[in-house]
Design a protein around this motif. Structure first.
Motif, PDB file in Angstrom:
ATOM      1  N   ARG A  37      23.436   8.471  -3.196  1.00 33.34           N
ATOM      2  CA  ARG A  37      23.846   8.583  -1.794  1.00 33.34           C
ATOM      3  C   ARG A  37      24.212   7.238  -1.188  1.00 33.34           C
ATOM      4  O   ARG A  37      25.150   7.154  -0.387  1.00 33.34           O
ATOM      5  N   THR A  38      23.498   6.183  -1.526  1.00 32.99           N
ATOM      6  CA  THR A  38      23.673   4.900  -0.838  1.00 32.99           C
ATOM      7  C   THR A  38      24.026   3.728  -1.734  1.00 32.99           C
ATOM      8  O   THR A  38      24.377   2.656  -1.239  1.00 32.99           O
ATOM      9  N   GLY A  39      23.910   3.897  -3.054  1.00 33.93           N
ATOM     10  CA  GLY A  39      24.171   2.778  -3.953  1.00 33.93           C
ATOM     11  C   GLY A  39      23.007   1.830  -4.086  1.00 33.93           C
ATOM     12  O   GLY A  39      23.128   0.754  -4.691  1.00 33.93           O
ATOM     13  N   ALA A  40      21.861   2.204  -3.533  1.00 32.34           N
ATOM     14  CA  ALA A  40      20.665   1.362  -3.624  1.00 32.34           C
ATOM     15  C   ALA A  40      19.425   2.248  -3.611  1.00 32.34           C
ATOM     16  O   ALA A  40      19.411   3.316  -2.998  1.00 32.34           O
ATOM     17  N   VAL A  41      18.395   1.799  -4.300  1.00 28.51           N
ATOM     18  CA  VAL A  41      17.100   2.479  -4.293  1.00 28.51           C
ATOM     19  C   VAL A  41      16.061   1.495  -3.779  1.00 28.51           C
ATOM     20  O   VAL A  41      15.877   0.413  -4.349  1.00 28.51           O
ATOM     21  N   VAL A 181      24.148  -5.861   3.843  1.00 25.16           N
ATOM     22  CA  VAL A 181      24.972  -5.113   2.894  1.00 25.16           C
ATOM     23  C   VAL A 181      25.974  -4.226   3.632  1.00 25.16           C
ATOM     24  O   VAL A 181      25.625  -3.577   4.621  1.00 25.16           O
ATOM     25  N   HIS A 182      27.207  -4.203   3.133  1.00 29.15           N
ATOM     26  CA  HIS A 182      28.149  -3.145   3.517  1.00 29.15           C
ATOM     27  C   HIS A 182      28.252  -2.232   2.303  1.00 29.15           C
ATOM     28  O   HIS A 182      28.951  -2.542   1.333  1.00 29.15           O
ATOM     29  N   PRO A 183      27.534  -1.092   2.319  1.00 27.59           N
ATOM     30  CA  PRO A 183      27.459  -0.241   1.118  1.00 27.59           C
ATOM     31  C   PRO A 183      28.816   0.308   0.694  1.00 27.59           C
ATOM     32  O   PRO A 183      29.596   0.770   1.528  1.00 27.59           O
ATOM     33  N   ARG A 184      29.076   0.202  -0.588  1.00 31.83           N
ATOM     34  CA  ARG A 184      30.237   0.828  -1.221  1.00 31.83           C
ATOM     35  C   ARG A 184      31.527   0.624  -0.430  1.00 31.83           C
ATOM     36  O   ARG A 184      32.269   1.566  -0.161  1.00 31.83           O
ATOM     37  N   ILE A 185      31.790  -0.594  -0.097  1.00 30.81           N
ATOM     38  CA  ILE A 185      32.996  -0.902   0.665  1.00 30.81           C
ATOM     39  C   ILE A 185      34.240  -0.836  -0.211  1.00 30.81           C
ATOM     40  O   ILE A 185      35.356  -0.661   0.281  1.00 30.81           O
ATOM     41  N   ARG A 186      34.075  -0.927  -1.530  1.00 31.67           N
ATOM     42  CA  ARG A 186      35.200  -0.780  -2.437  1.00 31.67           C
ATOM     43  C   ARG A 186      34.806   0.158  -3.577  1.00 31.67           C
ATOM     44  O   ARG A 186      33.633   0.505  -3.750  1.00 31.67           O
ATOM     45  N   SER A 187      35.807   0.566  -4.361  1.00 31.67           N
ATOM     46  CA  SER A 187      35.563   1.458  -5.488  1.00 31.67           C
ATOM     47  C   SER A 187      36.385   0.978  -6.673  1.00 31.67           C
ATOM     48  O   SER A 187      37.153   0.004  -6.572  1.00 31.67           O
ATOM     49  N   GLU A 188      36.229   1.665  -7.801  1.00 32.42           N
ATOM     50  CA  GLU A 188      37.024   1.322  -8.980  1.00 32.42           C
ATOM     51  C   GLU A 188      38.514   1.491  -8.700  1.00 32.42           C
ATOM     52  O   GLU A 188      39.351   0.784  -9.279  1.00 32.42           O
ATOM     53  N   ASP A 189      38.851   2.399  -7.804  1.00 33.24           N
ATOM     54  CA  ASP A 189      40.254   2.742  -7.560  1.00 33.24           C
ATOM     55  C   ASP A 189      40.859   2.068  -6.332  1.00 33.24           C
ATOM     56  O   ASP A 189      42.078   2.095  -6.148  1.00 33.24           O
ATOM     57  N   ASP A 190      40.010   1.499  -5.470  1.00 35.13           N
ATOM     58  CA  ASP A 190      40.516   0.961  -4.205  1.00 35.13           C
ATOM     59  C   ASP A 190      39.685  -0.258  -3.799  1.00 35.13           C
ATOM     60  O   ASP A 190      38.509  -0.142  -3.481  1.00 35.13           O
ATOM     61  N   GLU A 191      40.311  -1.424  -3.800  1.00 33.55           N
ATOM     62  CA  GLU A 191      39.619  -2.660  -3.427  1.00 33.55           C
ATOM     63  C   GLU A 191      39.346  -2.745  -1.924  1.00 33.55           C
ATOM     64  O   GLU A 191      38.476  -3.494  -1.496  1.00 33.55           O
ATOM     65  N   ARG A 192      40.112  -2.013  -1.123  1.00 38.39           N
ATOM     66  CA  ARG A 192      39.956  -1.990   0.332  1.00 38.39           C
ATOM     67  C   ARG A 192      39.887  -3.412   0.911  1.00 38.39           C
ATOM     68  O   ARG A 192      38.970  -3.781   1.630  1.00 38.39           O
ATOM     69  N   TYR A 193      40.894  -4.183   0.624  1.00 35.46           N
ATOM     70  CA  TYR A 193      40.917  -5.579   1.048  1.00 35.46           C
ATOM     71  C   TYR A 193      40.863  -5.724   2.571  1.00 35.46           C
ATOM     72  O   TYR A 193      40.265  -6.677   3.085  1.00 35.46           O
ATOM     73  N   GLY A 206      29.889  -1.839   9.816  1.00 38.78           N
ATOM     74  CA  GLY A 206      29.426  -1.074   8.662  1.00 38.78           C
ATOM     75  C   GLY A 206      28.320  -1.747   7.886  1.00 38.78           C
ATOM     76  O   GLY A 206      27.930  -1.276   6.806  1.00 38.78           O
ATOM     77  N   VAL A 207      27.802  -2.831   8.431  1.00 35.33           N
ATOM     78  CA  VAL A 207      26.794  -3.633   7.727  1.00 35.33           C
ATOM     79  C   VAL A 207      25.391  -3.127   8.056  1.00 35.33           C
ATOM     80  O   VAL A 207      25.076  -2.872   9.223  1.00 35.33           O
ATOM     81  N   VAL A 208      24.567  -2.995   7.031  1.00 31.09           N
ATOM     82  CA  VAL A 208      23.161  -2.640   7.225  1.00 31.09           C
ATOM     83  C   VAL A 208      22.303  -3.758   6.663  1.00 31.09           C
ATOM     84  O   VAL A 208      22.700  -4.477   5.741  1.00 31.09           O
ATOM     85  N   THR A 209      21.108  -3.899   7.218  1.00 32.37           N
ATOM     86  CA  THR A 209      20.151  -4.892   6.739  1.00 32.37           C
ATOM     87  C   THR A 209      19.033  -4.172   6.012  1.00 32.37           C
ATOM     88  O   THR A 209      18.363  -3.310   6.589  1.00 32.37           O
ATOM     89  N   LEU A 210      18.859  -4.499   4.727  1.00 34.49           N
ATOM     90  CA  LEU A 210      17.764  -3.927   3.957  1.00 34.49           C
ATOM     91  C   LEU A 210      16.525  -4.777   4.208  1.00 34.49           C
ATOM     92  O   LEU A 210      16.567  -5.997   4.039  1.00 34.49           O
ATOM     93  N   PRO A 211      15.427  -4.162   4.606  1.00 33.24           N
ATOM     94  CA  PRO A 211      14.263  -4.917   5.084  1.00 33.24           C
ATOM     95  C   PRO A 211      13.680  -5.905   4.076  1.00 33.24           C
ATOM     96  O   PRO A 211      13.219  -6.976   4.456  1.00 33.24           O
ATOM     97  N   MET A 212      13.693  -5.579   2.781  1.00 34.82           N
ATOM     98  CA  MET A 212      13.109  -6.448   1.765  1.00 34.82           C
ATOM     99  C   MET A 212      11.674  -6.832   2.130  1.00 34.82           C
ATOM    100  O   MET A 212      11.271  -8.002   2.061  1.00 34.82           O
ATOM    101  N   VAL A 213      10.905  -5.849   2.558  1.00 36.73           N
ATOM    102  CA  VAL A 213       9.494  -6.071   2.877  1.00 36.73           C
ATOM    103  C   VAL A 213       8.770  -6.457   1.596  1.00 36.73           C
ATOM    104  O   VAL A 213       8.991  -5.840   0.545  1.00 36.73           O
ATOM    105  N   LEU A 226      29.537  -5.052  -0.709  1.00 33.30           N
ATOM    106  CA  LEU A 226      29.599  -6.445  -0.262  1.00 33.30           C
ATOM    107  C   LEU A 226      28.251  -6.820   0.353  1.00 33.30           C
ATOM    108  O   LEU A 226      27.702  -6.074   1.165  1.00 33.30           O
ATOM    109  N   HIS A 227      27.706  -7.979  -0.023  1.00 32.06           N
ATOM    110  CA  HIS A 227      26.370  -8.329   0.467  1.00 32.06           C
ATOM    111  C   HIS A 227      26.192  -9.840   0.533  1.00 32.06           C
ATOM    112  O   HIS A 227      26.947 -10.598  -0.086  1.00 32.06           O
TER     113      HIS A 227
END
Length: 283
Positions: A37-41, A181-193, A206-213, A226-227
């Motif tokens: 769902r998010t590209g991160a666990v 982090v901006h989750p999944r801002i690009r893909s294999e098919d689209d760099e989304r420059y 679109g940026v989220v901050t992962l707490p890293m507690v 992108l991170h």
């Protein structure tokens, strides 16, 4: 009495030592869903408060062995190609400054090292990623790092060159050092420059901050997200363990990367038991 890696982990919440249990199966299933769902666990509280305290003491003892590097890098961790316009994301330079203690400099008694070498942890990451056999990275420098960041240090916006990164938050900085982090801002098919360029220009929509507690284990697919790590302020050092795995058994880093990140190219035959004040020189 010497601690074992199992002593650091909340085995009630994350029964990594019992892969045949329904609880282990539930942890893996939940982690896979989160990754899809998010590209991160994020596994918060993976290490107990007592385990975190022990890892902080270990990290503080290791921090003096860190090699600190500083320079300019691009979001793609490669040299710019002049074929792109000057304002293109592939031409964007930004500052990085970070310290890293490499695997070969960590004593065998290090708790972080022993946790990384603990088979149940590798098996858990392998199950979560669900990509077939997973191996500890063969590189004697990069297999395990302790990232040590102090005042003024940061990592620029970038994509990873590997499919995934596994990290363990040990100690947060008093100020700054946020994992953004901006989750999944690009893909294999689209760099989304255009979208990447907007983030580099300051668009945080679109940026989220992962707490890293401290105590959180993070499995992160950084190739398409992108991170960065924001600048660290004064006060406590930021400590994060970077645990490297690969789908191939014998993959190694380059000599150029070793010199830039660790200040030398030849690994120690045996981790030095003590360290002098001269960076990179064992006692």
């Amino acid at each position: 009495m010497e601690r074992s890696p199992a002593d650091l982990v909340d085995l009630q919440r994350y029964p990594v030592d019992d892969p045949d249990s329904p609880a282990w199966t539930a942890v893996v299933a939940g982690a896979r869903e989160q990754l899809a769902r998010t590209g991160a666990v994020e596994l918060p509280g993976f290490c107990t408060p007592d385990g975190v305290e022990a890892l902080v003491a270990d990290a503080e003892a290791l921090a003096g062995r860190a090699h600190h590097s500083e320079g300019l890098g691009t979001p793609y961790l490669e040299l710019p190609d002049d074929a792109w316009p000057a304002d293109h994301p592939r031409q964007a330079w930004a500052r990085y400054a970070v310290g890293a203690v490499p695997y070969d400099a960590m004593p065998r008694t290090s708790l972080l090292r022993r946790l990384y070498e603990w088979e149940p942890l590798r098996a858990l990451v392998e199950a979560v990623l669900d990509r077939g056999p997973l191996y500890r990275y063969a590189d004697p420098f990069g297999a395990l790092n302790l990232a040590v960041m102090g005042e003024g240090e940061e990592l620029q916006w970038h994509f990873d060159q590997t499919d995934f990164v596994v990290s363990l938050a040990i100690q947060t900085a008093d100020d700054g050092g946020c994992f953004e982090v901006h989750p999944r801002i690009r893909s294999e098919d689209d760099e989304r420059y255009d979208a990447v360029g907007a983030v580099l220009a300051g668009d945080a929509s679109g940026v989220v901050t992962l707490p890293m507690v401290p105590g959180t284990l993070l499995v992160f697919e950084g190739r398409h997200s992108l991170h960065r790590v924001s600048p660290v302020g004064s006060g406590r050092l930021r400590h994060v363990g970077l645990l490297a795995y690969d789908t191939q058994p014998d993959r190694m880093g380059s000599a150029l990367l070793r010199m830039d990140r660790y200040g030398r190219t030849e690994p120690f035959a045996e981790p030095p038991a003590t360290w002098t004040a001269t960076p990179g020189v064992p006692a």
